[in-house]
Each structure stands twice: as structure tokens, then as C-alpha cells.
Write an enzyme that holds these catalytic residues in place. Sequence first.
Site, mmCIF file in Angstrom:
data_model
loop_
_atom_site.group_PDB
_atom_site.id
_atom_site.type_symbol
_atom_site.label_atom_id
_atom_site.label_comp_id
_atom_site.label_asym_id
_atom_site.label_seq_id
_atom_site.Cartn_x
_atom_site.Cartn_y
_atom_site.Cartn_z
ATOM 1 N N HIS A 145 -1.956 -4.486 4.964
ATOM 2 C CA HIS A 145 -1.571 -4.041 6.307
ATOM 3 C C HIS A 145 -2.782 -3.689 7.163
ATOM 4 O O HIS A 145 -3.852 -3.390 6.639
ATOM 5 C CB HIS A 145 -0.626 -2.834 6.217
ATOM 6 C CG HIS A 145 -1.286 -1.590 5.705
ATOM 7 N ND1 HIS A 145 -1.758 -0.600 6.541
ATOM 8 C CD2 HIS A 145 -1.590 -1.192 4.453
ATOM 9 C CE1 HIS A 145 -2.289 0.365 5.815
ATOM 10 N NE2 HIS A 145 -2.210 0.042 4.542
ATOM 11 N N CYS A 181 0.847 -1.189 0.000
ATOM 12 C CA CYS A 181 0.000 0.000 0.000
ATOM 13 C C CYS A 181 0.893 1.253 0.000
ATOM 14 O O CYS A 181 2.031 1.221 0.460
ATOM 15 C CB CYS A 181 -0.883 -0.018 1.243
ATOM 16 S SG CYS A 181 -2.109 1.314 1.295
ATOM 17 N N ARG A 228 2.975 4.424 6.610
ATOM 18 C CA ARG A 228 3.445 3.633 7.747
ATOM 19 C C ARG A 228 3.981 2.266 7.328
ATOM 20 O O ARG A 228 4.500 1.518 8.152
ATOM 21 C CB ARG A 228 2.301 3.450 8.751
ATOM 22 C CG ARG A 228 1.764 4.776 9.280
ATOM 23 C CD ARG A 228 0.408 4.591 9.960
ATOM 24 N NE ARG A 228 -0.607 4.126 9.019
ATOM 25 C CZ ARG A 228 -1.861 3.807 9.353
ATOM 26 N NH1 ARG A 228 -2.245 3.888 10.612
ATOM 27 N NH2 ARG A 228 -2.719 3.405 8.430
ATOM 28 N N CYS A 281 -5.775 -0.329 7.125
ATOM 29 C CA CYS A 281 -5.657 0.228 5.769
ATOM 30 C C CYS A 281 -6.845 1.153 5.473
ATOM 31 O O CYS A 281 -8.002 0.733 5.560
ATOM 32 C CB CYS A 281 -5.595 -0.903 4.758
ATOM 33 S SG CYS A 281 -5.355 -0.326 3.056
ATOM 34 N N ASP A 339 0.404 3.642 1.874
ATOM 35 C CA ASP A 339 0.358 4.114 3.266
ATOM 36 C C ASP A 339 1.770 4.410 3.797
ATOM 37 O O ASP A 339 2.674 3.576 3.705
ATOM 38 C CB ASP A 339 -0.309 3.014 4.115
ATOM 39 C CG ASP A 339 -0.666 3.495 5.510
ATOM 40 O OD1 ASP A 339 0.258 3.917 6.230
ATOM 41 O OD2 ASP A 339 -1.852 3.436 5.872
HETATM 42 ZN ZN ZN Z 1 -3.370 0.810 3.055
#
Ligand code: ZN
Length: 203
Positions: free
Chosen positions: A98, A39, A43, A101, A41
Site C-alpha cells: 500500500h 500490511c 488504514r 507504508c 497498517d
Molecule cells: Zn504498511
Amino acid sequence: MKEIAEGVERFRREAFPARAELFERLAGTHRPSALFISCSDARVVPELITQREPGELFVVRTAGNLVPPYSAAADGVAASIEYAVSVLGVADVIVCGHSGCGAMTALASGGGLGHLPAVAHWLHHADAAKARTDAGEHRSDERVDALVRDNVLGQLANLRTHPSVARALALHRVTLHGWVYDIRSGAVQALDAAAGRFVALTA
Ligand code: ZN
């Protein structure tokens, strides 16, 4: 932005000299061992999670770690997959979902995307995953986690529709892996394809 520019300065001053030999070798060589699809993302940091050095992972990051199925109107994700598998010859492809999400949370809640037409359109690549989750029996607080896992399965299926992946699988040159990374604990679960469930990743 200031912090980012300062980071570049610190990289040039400290991190780069410490790996000077590695970067000298990488300047003329690109032989990553794996394609890592995660992703976007902030993190989820593939090289940090797997403790890989520069040059070791070929990374594709998309919202919700979605992989559109192959089509005649192939896109940038398809081009990256094709290059990694057919040209670089990666031995492993990892699709990594993850916890927490945002894309999967939006999909699970099934609304509120009216002002995000691009996101709403993109998330259709997870329709099969959502259908699978909807068909299962999940407590409401487990729905997003279930969808994160079902989405990894769905994207592995989409990945197999890409001719480069289909060819490499037929020739036993590549292995597909499904992972889920937990942000709070740092733990990674991996798909046990035979058992059809996710289990703690072992080296
Ligand atoms: Zn995500």
C-alpha cells in the site's frame, strides 16, 4: 477503548442480527476463497477494500506485508499460509502492499531503526526488494512507491518457497496475485506478471 467496546455492543445489536443467517452458516463452515496478505497498517482493511463478507477472506497481516521465506524453523506466518493453502484450499493468494507504508518508508530511508530492533530484524525479509529498488533509477519522491511495488514482487517470491504453495502451484490449484492499494484514491493496481509491471485492477 470505550469506542471499541461500544462498537462491539452496536455490532451485537445491529450488524449481527442483520447477518444472522450468514453467521449461523459460518458457525459450522470455514471455506474462504482467498488468502489475503496485507500490511498491519490500520488504514488497509482487506474486507472493506474488496467488499467481502465474513468468511470469504483468510487474512494474514504483518508489518510491511512481509512473508518470511520458508525455513525449518517455520513461524506463525508460515503456519497460516500452510493452513490456508493445504487445508482450506484457497484458490487465490493476494499479497497487497500500500501507499505510504511506514515499513517501506523506513527501509527506503535506510536508517533510524536503532531503537526498533525487532522492526529492523523483521525488515530484512525485504532486503531483496530494497536491492532491486536501489538498482533502479527513481526520483527521490518515487523511491517509496517503487519499493512498495518491488516488495510485493519480493514477497511473492518468498511465498513460492513455502512447500504448500509450491505444491499447489505445481498442481495448478492456486494463483498468486500482487496488488498495491492507494490510500488516497482507493484504487488498486495489480501486477501484470507477463508485462512485469503494475496496472489498474480490472474485474
Ligand atoms: Zn504498511
